[in-house]
Design a protein around this motif. Sequence first.
Motif, PDB file in Angstrom:
ATOM      1  N   GLY A 110      37.797  -9.187 -49.217  1.00 42.36           N
ATOM      2  CA  GLY A 110      36.897  -8.100 -49.557  1.00 42.36           C
ATOM      3  C   GLY A 110      36.292  -7.359 -48.376  1.00 42.36           C
ATOM      4  N   ALA A 111      36.707  -7.702 -47.161  1.00 42.15           N
ATOM      5  CA  ALA A 111      36.123  -7.065 -45.980  1.00 42.15           C
ATOM      6  C   ALA A 111      36.588  -5.625 -45.806  1.00 42.15           C
ATOM      7  CB  ALA A 111      36.457  -7.864 -44.718  1.00 42.15           C
ATOM      8  N   GLY A 112      37.786  -5.314 -46.266  1.00 47.73           N
ATOM      9  CA  GLY A 112      38.310  -3.962 -46.135  1.00 47.73           C
ATOM     10  C   GLY A 112      39.639  -3.874 -45.403  1.00 47.73           C
ATOM     11  N   LYS A 113      40.351  -4.982 -45.282  1.00 47.10           N
ATOM     12  CA  LYS A 113      41.634  -4.987 -44.565  1.00 47.10           C
ATOM     13  C   LYS A 113      42.649  -4.054 -45.219  1.00 47.10           C
ATOM     14  CE  LYS A 113      41.997  -9.465 -44.884  1.00 47.10           C
ATOM     15  NZ  LYS A 113      40.696  -9.759 -45.512  1.00 47.10           N
ATOM     16  N   THR A 145      49.346  -1.111 -51.149  1.00 45.62           N
ATOM     17  CA  THR A 145      48.515  -2.200 -51.635  1.00 45.62           C
ATOM     18  C   THR A 145      48.763  -3.430 -50.777  1.00 45.62           C
ATOM     19  OG1 THR A 145      50.208  -2.933 -53.186  1.00 45.62           O
ATOM     20  CG2 THR A 145      48.584  -1.354 -54.019  1.00 45.62           C
ATOM     21  N   SER A 146      47.925  -4.425 -50.949  1.00 42.71           N
ATOM     22  CA  SER A 146      48.116  -5.660 -50.194  1.00 42.71           C
ATOM     23  C   SER A 146      49.427  -6.313 -50.613  1.00 42.71           C
ATOM     24  CB  SER A 146      46.956  -6.620 -50.444  1.00 42.71           C
ATOM     25  OG  SER A 146      47.167  -7.810 -49.726  1.00 42.71           O
ATOM     26  N   VAL A 201      49.427  -6.609 -39.646  1.00 42.50           N
ATOM     27  CA  VAL A 201      49.411  -7.920 -40.277  1.00 42.50           C
ATOM     28  C   VAL A 201      47.986  -8.283 -40.694  1.00 42.50           C
ATOM     29  CG1 VAL A 201      50.035 -10.357 -40.048  1.00 42.50           C
ATOM     30  CG2 VAL A 201      51.338  -8.623 -38.786  1.00 42.50           C
ATOM     31  N   GLU A 202      47.775  -8.365 -42.007  1.00 42.22           N
ATOM     32  CA  GLU A 202      46.516  -8.893 -42.522  1.00 42.22           C
ATOM     33  C   GLU A 202      46.578 -10.411 -42.408  1.00 42.22           C
ATOM     34  OE1 GLU A 202      45.178  -7.468 -46.359  1.00 42.22           O
ATOM     35  OE2 GLU A 202      46.276  -5.591 -46.109  1.00 42.22           O
ATOM     36  N   ILE A 239      37.104  -7.403 -38.968  1.00 39.26           N
ATOM     37  CA  ILE A 239      36.358  -6.630 -39.957  1.00 39.26           C
ATOM     38  C   ILE A 239      35.353  -7.547 -40.648  1.00 39.26           C
ATOM     39  CG2 ILE A 239      36.524  -5.131 -41.977  1.00 39.26           C
ATOM     40  CD1 ILE A 239      39.567  -4.886 -41.239  1.00 39.26           C
ATOM     41  N   ARG A 240      34.113  -7.126 -40.633  1.00 42.41           N
ATOM     42  CA  ARG A 240      33.052  -7.863 -41.309  1.00 42.41           C
ATOM     43  C   ARG A 240      32.319  -6.905 -42.239  1.00 42.41           C
ATOM     44  NH1 ARG A 240      35.869 -11.235 -39.970  1.00 42.41           N
ATOM     45  NH2 ARG A 240      35.668 -12.621 -38.204  1.00 42.41           N
ATOM     46  N   ARG A 241      32.027  -7.358 -43.412  1.00 42.96           N
ATOM     47  CA  ARG A 241      31.271  -6.556 -44.387  1.00 42.96           C
ATOM     48  C   ARG A 241      29.873  -7.135 -44.472  1.00 42.96           C
ATOM     49  NH1 ARG A 241      33.853  -4.986 -50.169  1.00 42.96           N
ATOM     50  NH2 ARG A 241      32.290  -3.474 -50.795  1.00 42.96           N
ATOM     51  N   ARG A 242      28.911  -6.350 -44.048  1.00 44.75           N
ATOM     52  CA  ARG A 242      27.532  -6.809 -44.046  1.00 44.75           C
ATOM     53  C   ARG A 242      26.966  -6.836 -45.465  1.00 44.75           C
ATOM     54  NH1 ARG A 242      25.555  -2.720 -39.433  1.00 44.75           N
ATOM     55  NH2 ARG A 242      24.733  -1.769 -41.320  1.00 44.75           N
ATOM     56  N   ASP A 243      25.799  -7.425 -45.609  1.00 42.29           N
ATOM     57  CA  ASP A 243      25.137  -7.506 -46.918  1.00 42.29           C
ATOM     58  C   ASP A 243      24.845  -6.126 -47.501  1.00 42.29           C
ATOM     59  OD1 ASP A 243      25.215 -10.252 -46.859  1.00 42.29           O
ATOM     60  OD2 ASP A 243      23.149 -10.474 -46.147  1.00 42.29           O
ATOM     61  N   ASP A 244      24.674  -5.110 -46.642  1.00 52.36           N
ATOM     62  CA  ASP A 244      24.424  -3.745 -47.126  1.00 52.36           C
ATOM     63  C   ASP A 244      25.731  -2.980 -47.365  1.00 52.36           C
ATOM     64  OD1 ASP A 244      25.251  -3.288 -44.518  1.00 52.36           O
ATOM     65  OD2 ASP A 244      23.435  -2.226 -43.906  1.00 52.36           O
ATOM     66  N   ASP A 245      26.873  -3.685 -47.375  1.00 49.19           N
ATOM     67  CA  ASP A 245      28.225  -3.160 -47.622  1.00 49.19           C
ATOM     68  C   ASP A 245      28.782  -2.317 -46.478  1.00 49.19           C
ATOM     69  OD1 ASP A 245      28.847  -4.474 -49.922  1.00 49.19           O
ATOM     70  OD2 ASP A 245      28.278  -2.844 -51.262  1.00 49.19           O
ATOM     71  N   VAL A 246      28.067  -2.180 -45.383  1.00 52.75           N
ATOM     72  CA  VAL A 246      28.604  -1.487 -44.216  1.00 52.75           C
ATOM     73  C   VAL A 246      29.640  -2.397 -43.574  1.00 52.75           C
ATOM     74  CG1 VAL A 246      28.061  -0.612 -41.899  1.00 52.75           C
ATOM     75  CG2 VAL A 246      26.538  -0.111 -43.816  1.00 52.75           C
ATOM     76  N   ARG A 247      30.784  -1.821 -43.257  1.00 53.76           N
ATOM     77  CA  ARG A 247      31.817  -2.581 -42.564  1.00 53.76           C
ATOM     78  C   ARG A 247      31.643  -2.400 -41.060  1.00 53.76           C
ATOM     79  NH1 ARG A 247      33.526  -0.721 -47.259  1.00 53.76           N
ATOM     80  NH2 ARG A 247      34.810  -2.042 -48.569  1.00 53.76           N
TER      81      ARG A 247
END
Length: 158
Positions: free
Chosen positions: A40-43, A61-62, A111-112, A130-138
């Motif tokens: 869910g990070a956005g890869k 798609t993935s 490569v994911e 890639i990290r998705r913060r609690d406020d949904d900002v990547r």
Amino acid sequence: MSSALQTVELPEESDTVQFGRRLGAVLRAGDLVLLDGPLGAGKTALARGIAAGMGVTGVVTSPTFVIARVHRPASGAPPALVHVDAYRLAGLDEIDDLDLDTDLTDAAVVVEWGEGLAERLADAYLLLRIRRRDDDVREITLEPHGETWAPRLAELLS
């Protein structure tokens, strides 16, 4: 040896796709890009943008269950995009079975879940954490390896 790390913040998924589009525009045959981050990070959103920046049309798609997909630009001109999901691969032997080093001659390979497996495919590669913060900002941290990435990252981030 990696160069200086740089981090970008992307508030919306559309910003992630747009950043990928800019990255895709600077990719060339032989490039290896590794995408690291939790589910869910956005890869895959980033990979969709990369494909668009390379001129690929159609749905991206993935490739979780097929492991790898080849996407060709609408123009038919190289480079193609080889999009890999290494999540289900058990180790180096399985990544070797994909012959991705051969694909690098005429394609850019993204490569994911590739960290720890795919780095050895090329001397120069770009690792995107890639990290998705609690406020949904990547937050995407760019970790270039090899001399070829510094000038292109300067262009990408300008």
